[in-house]
Enzyme design. Structure first.
Site, short mmCIF file in Angstrom:
data_model
loop_
_atom_site.label_atom_id
_atom_site.label_comp_id
_atom_site.label_asym_id
_atom_site.label_seq_id
_atom_site.Cartn_x
_atom_site.Cartn_y
_atom_site.Cartn_z
N GLU A 285 0.74 -1.17 -0.03
CA GLU A 285 0.04 0.00 0.03
C GLU A 285 0.88 1.19 -0.02
OE1 GLU A 285 -3.39 -0.02 -0.51
OE2 GLU A 285 -4.06 -1.96 0.33
N ARG A 289 0.43 3.75 -3.21
CA ARG A 289 -0.02 5.48 -3.00
C ARG A 289 0.76 6.20 -2.73
NH1 ARG A 289 -5.49 3.88 0.44
NH2 ARG A 289 -5.63 1.59 0.02
N ASP A 417 -5.05 -9.67 -8.10
CA ASP A 417 -5.27 -9.02 -8.98
C ASP A 417 -4.16 -8.08 -9.68
OD1 ASP A 417 -4.86 -7.59 -6.53
OD2 ASP A 417 -6.92 -6.56 -6.59
N GLU A 552 -12.43 0.43 -9.63
CA GLU A 552 -12.18 -0.61 -10.65
C GLU A 552 -13.12 -0.45 -11.78
OE1 GLU A 552 -12.07 -1.31 -7.26
OE2 GLU A 552 -10.07 -1.60 -6.92
C1 DMJ Z 1 -6.67 0.66 -4.57
O1 DMJ Z 1 -5.93 0.94 -3.47
C2 DMJ Z 1 -5.73 -0.23 -5.55
O2 DMJ Z 1 -6.48 -0.39 -6.70
C3 DMJ Z 1 -5.23 -1.54 -5.41
O3 DMJ Z 1 -4.71 -2.12 -6.27
C4 DMJ Z 1 -6.43 -2.41 -4.98
N1 DMJ Z 1 -7.71 -1.54 -4.73
C5 DMJ Z 1 -7.44 -0.40 -4.14
C6 DMJ Z 1 -8.89 0.38 -4.44
O4 DMJ Z 1 -10.26 -0.24 -4.60
#
Ligand code: DMJ
Length: 668
Positions: A285, A289, A417, A552
């Protein structure tokens, strides 16, 4: 012998013992009492002159005068430090910086002040703040229904090269030809009135989210928009990392909200210190971010502050990579440098987490000239490439000590994912240079489509989850709705035996994700939806019915719109804007909702930082001109932070290699 102090009636076994009673002291006793009192007085006065504050005086006169002044103004502040005054931006003064001779350098006083400050800050973060701390124009805040854009949104200054003030002007190497491409924020004049209204509406949503974060949670990670206070249990905890600022900054820039951009940039310059954070941060994260957000801002502006801060963040994460395989642990404490795994994952790291660092780490090496980040990312890639894959699929858990898979659970939703997304995007952002990544992507997708792609009785395509090679759950996560866009990008960037299939799947999955929105009362999509006979594309369990402001589905609408120009993607995006305005907007920002099937859904009271980074950005880009962040020049990281394509985008800003020192003359 008679005593020198007054006597009193005494009893022995309840019987009064006769005593001599007197009405006054004897003369000798009076002298004694007076001399004791005098001695106490002299000692007390003398002691005052030895206090540190008075010791510094140069003369006896000064000392006496100081004592006099001190006593004259004596009040509660002699015992307690005075309350700290807030400055005009609502901050408390830095405690350690007191001018000599004013407050004194007394460590006890400083300690008291520090304690008091900590207490005030703690109270402030716990309390609902009633009054704005900033002098800002109120945002349009009707809590239900889309609002008209504020007038200034239509007349925002153009955000181009010249719109930046000195302090944010490009400081890094200037890319050739960057002047006209610096950022293309203004809405082109020939934009039709309807599209312009939509763009302005989304921009106003951004302003509402930002302003309320600023009012109630500035510097903290996220906002609780219903209780109007900081969200202290966010993924980054209660520390002062300003996740919403760093995550939202490039969206502000892209939308041309330059005043807000500068506020955020200044906060980062003055307050962002990741090495001081003494709590566990997610390596994944924090990378997507913070490193991603800062690198985007660097690419867009050339302001080296962002590049240097990105390196600072990545450096704080590096101890987590000290494992036998180089696969990082999940969590790191930047202050103690201790790493650990999530309790629920046992000894394992998560596929989507270890596999979603490549874009940020390789770009960081390119712009800093420091190879260490690329080496870390490449080592992970090699482990994942070399380990044997059951049926060509990648399980979601892998042990960083042994390099062996954990539980054989496979998904394109949670836990899997963005690993797949980054295989494709590593190839794209390298301008086709990372051949290995594209091969791994195509092989993994072939296996995934063969094993996971399913069609419901009514014809909806979806990606099911697998366990040990068999269908585990007929369920698709909202998180996997990014995959429509991913397959479309894969289809249009390389022509191979899979390209047609990719585009077909992209259309179908995006359609299914839209259905999951359309089949709810709120027109917002659930966190997960199932396909179990009669039920299709609907959540069943209560924890699946939430909408967490996720992006998404809109990400796929945006990519599909850019690549196909089919109007339905814009229509679906606008439906989503209206639904968010109706159900998620509150006076204090935007909240997720706990049940998408209830028309009057209750809020979850969290304004996620990715709502500003991703959700609003993708919705804005859906209605923007294609020249704003064109897909052949920019690749979005998984948090929607755009990174420039190497060799195609003049804003790549690769560090010039340091000049080699001239060889020293040798003494022969
Ligand atoms: C985001 O922080 C990013 O897209 C991450 O890959 C997965 N999901 C959250 C938002 O839903």
């Amino acid at each position: 012998m008679t005593g020198i102090l007054p006597t009193y009636q005494r009893f022995v076994n309840g019987v009064p013992v006769p005593s001599i009673s007197r009405r006054s002291f004897r003369l000798r006793e009076k002298y004694l009492i007076v001399s004791v009192l005098l001695t106490f007085g002299i000692v007390w006065l003398g002691a005052l002159f030895y206090l540190p504050e008075f010791k510094s005086s140069t003369s006896v006169n000064d000392s006496v005068y100081n004592v006099y002044k001190r006593i004259q103004k004596a009040g509660p502040e002699l015992l307690m430090p005075p309350p700290l005054a807030q400055n005009e931006v609502g901050e408390f003064p830095v405690v350690g910086i007191v001018r000599h001779g004013e407050e004194g350098d007394d460590p006890h006083l400083l300690e008291d002040r520090n304690r008091l400050r900590a207490k005030i800050e703690e109270d402030m973060s716990m309390k609902v703040l009633e009054r704005p701390q900033f002098d800002i124009a109120p945002s349009v805040s009707s809590s239900r229904g889309p609002s008209k854009p504020p007038v200034d949104a239509l007349e925002m200054p153009v955000a181009g090269n010249n719109a930046l003030s000195k302090d944010v002007s490009p400081a890094g190497p200037k890319a050739e030809g960057s002047e006209n491409k610096y950022v293309i924020a203004p809405i082109p004049p020939d934009t039709d009135i309807d599209t312009k209204h939509k763009l302005d509406t989304i921009k106003e949503m951004m302003r509402h989210a930002w302003n309320n974060y600023k009012l109630y949670a500035w510097g903290k990670n996220e906002l609780k928009p219903i209780s109007k206070r900081p969200h202290l249990s966010s993924v980054f905890g209660g520390g002062d990392l300003g996740a919403t600022i760093v995550d939202g900054l490039d969206t502000l820039y892209i939308m041309g909200m330059m005043d807000e951009f500068r506020e955020g940039r200044d906060w980062i310059a003055e307050h962002f210190r990741i090495s001081e954070i003494d709590s566990d941060l997610s390596v994944f994260e924090t990378t997507i971010r913070f490193v991603g957000g800062l690198l985007s801002c660097y690419a867009l502006t050339g302001d080296t502050l962002f590049r240097d801060k990105a390196a600072e963040v990545a450096d704080a994460l590096l101890p987590a990579f000290e494992t036998p395989t180089g696969l990082p642990y999940a969590l790191i404490n930047p202050s103690t440098k201790a790493s650990r795994q999530y309790h629920w994952a046992g000894p394992n790291s998560i596929l989507s987490e270890v596999g979603t660092l490549h874009l940020e780490f390789t770009y960081l090496s390119d712009v800093t000239g420091n190879e260490v980040y690329r080496q870390k990312a490449n080592r992970i890639r090699d482990v994942l490439n070399n380990v044997s894959k059951p049926d060509g699929l990648y399980p979601n858990y892998i042990n960083p000590r042994t390099g062996q898979w954990g539980q054989r659970h496979m998904s394109l939703g949670a836990l899997g994912d963005s690993f797949y997304e980054y295989l494709l995007k590593a190839w794209l952002v390298a301008g086709g240079g990372d051949e290995q990544a594209r091969v791994m992507f195509d092989e993994a997708m072939q296996a995934a489509l063969d094993k996971m792609l399913r069609v419901s009785p009514s014809g909806l395509s979806y990606l099911a989850e697998l366990k040990y090679g068999r269908i585990f759950e007929e369920k698709m996560d909202h998180l996997s709705c990014f995959s429509g866009g991913m397959f479309a990008l894969a289809s249009t960037t390389l022509s191979n035996s899979l390209s047609d299939r990719y585009m077909d799947v992209a259309r179908k999955l995006t359609h299914t994700c839209h259905e999951s929105y359309d089949r709810s009362e709120t027109k917002l999509g659930p966190e997960a939806f199932r396909f179990t006979g009669a039920v299709e594309a609907r959540a069943q369990k209560s924890n699946e019915k939430v909408y967490l402001l996720r992006p998404e589905t809109f990400e796929s609408y945006f990519i599909m719109w850019r690549l196909t120009k089919e109007q339905k993607y814009r229509d679906w995006g606008w439906e989503a804007v209206e639904a968010i305005e109706k159900h998620c907007r509150v006076e204090g920002g935007y909240t997720g909702i706990v049940n998408v099937y209830h028309a009057n859904a209750q809020g979850d009271d969290v304004q996620q930082s990715y709502f500003l980074a991703e959700t609003l950005k993708y919705l804005y880009l859906l209605f923007s001109d294609d020249s704003l962040l064109p897909l052949d020049e920019w690749v979005f990281n998984t948090e929607a932070h755009p990174l420039p394509v190497r060799g195609r985008n003049p804003l790549y800003r690769e560090a010039t290699p340091p000049e080699r020192p001239a060889p020293a003359a040798r003494n022969l």
